[in-house]
Design an enzyme around this catalytic site. Sequence first.
Site: not given
Ligand code: U2P
Length: 257
Positions: A71, A126-127, A130-131
Amino acid sequence: MKHREQKHMRGIIIVSFLILQSLVASSSQTAPPDFNFFYWVNYWPGAICDSQKGCCPPPTKGNKSPEFMIHGLWPQFINGTWPAFCDQTNLFDISKISDLVSKMEKKWTEWGVWVCPSNETNLWEHEWNKHGTCVQTVFDQHSYFHTNLKFRQKINLLSILKQKEIKPNDGFYGLNEIKNAIKCVIGFAPGIECNEDVEGNKQLFQIYICLDNYAKEFVECPYVPDKSCTSKIKFPKSPEKYSFGEHLSVRASVSTT
Ligand code: U2P
């Protein structure tokens, strides 16, 4: 007077030199990560497909064998919060990871509920946006994706579970049994996220493995993301029986036949 001016000038030159030197030194060092650890999260496609929403298979070029799928790699703070969407100036650019795409199509496909057929590029984009944009003290786009693949190569969650007779057969297994099977191999218990099948059974959905803030080593999870599981959870069958490239979600196609 002249002597005092000369002394003053020399002082200014020395101070300027020292400032310049410290600026050069700090720019050549990378700033330390400004978050505490990573979750490396993998999901079980079967748990999407037998849920209320159903799933959309990845495109035909995706992996056909049942496996846990990446993921993402998420920076975290120890208080359970996380940074997101940190930099609009370095958004996802697939040309930076063209050498990784064929591996990613096998290990990082999306069994999405949002787009039919699913489109893995959306998930990668997205990943990173976002991250990944929040971890640029540690990774550029290529090393972010490459690190995910490296860990995926190192760890095969399905075979780790199967070795302990924990199989995707719609059977129910102890939550601790699942955690311990993984702990035996990586040294630390993961967090488990459950979702529900159509009958409301709690089932294995995502596995959260904790890494240090350089994503080099497994670590004890500073904050355990145990999400809505019961002490016994279902391990749903893999969605391999469904044909790939369908344009309808699996749930929709099941309910119309
Ligand atoms: O929970 C919804 C989305 O927020 C991100 N998430 C969630 C929990 C956590 O501890 N850290 C975190 O980053 C995830 O982001 P996504 O990449 O899926 O958008 C999670 O699915």
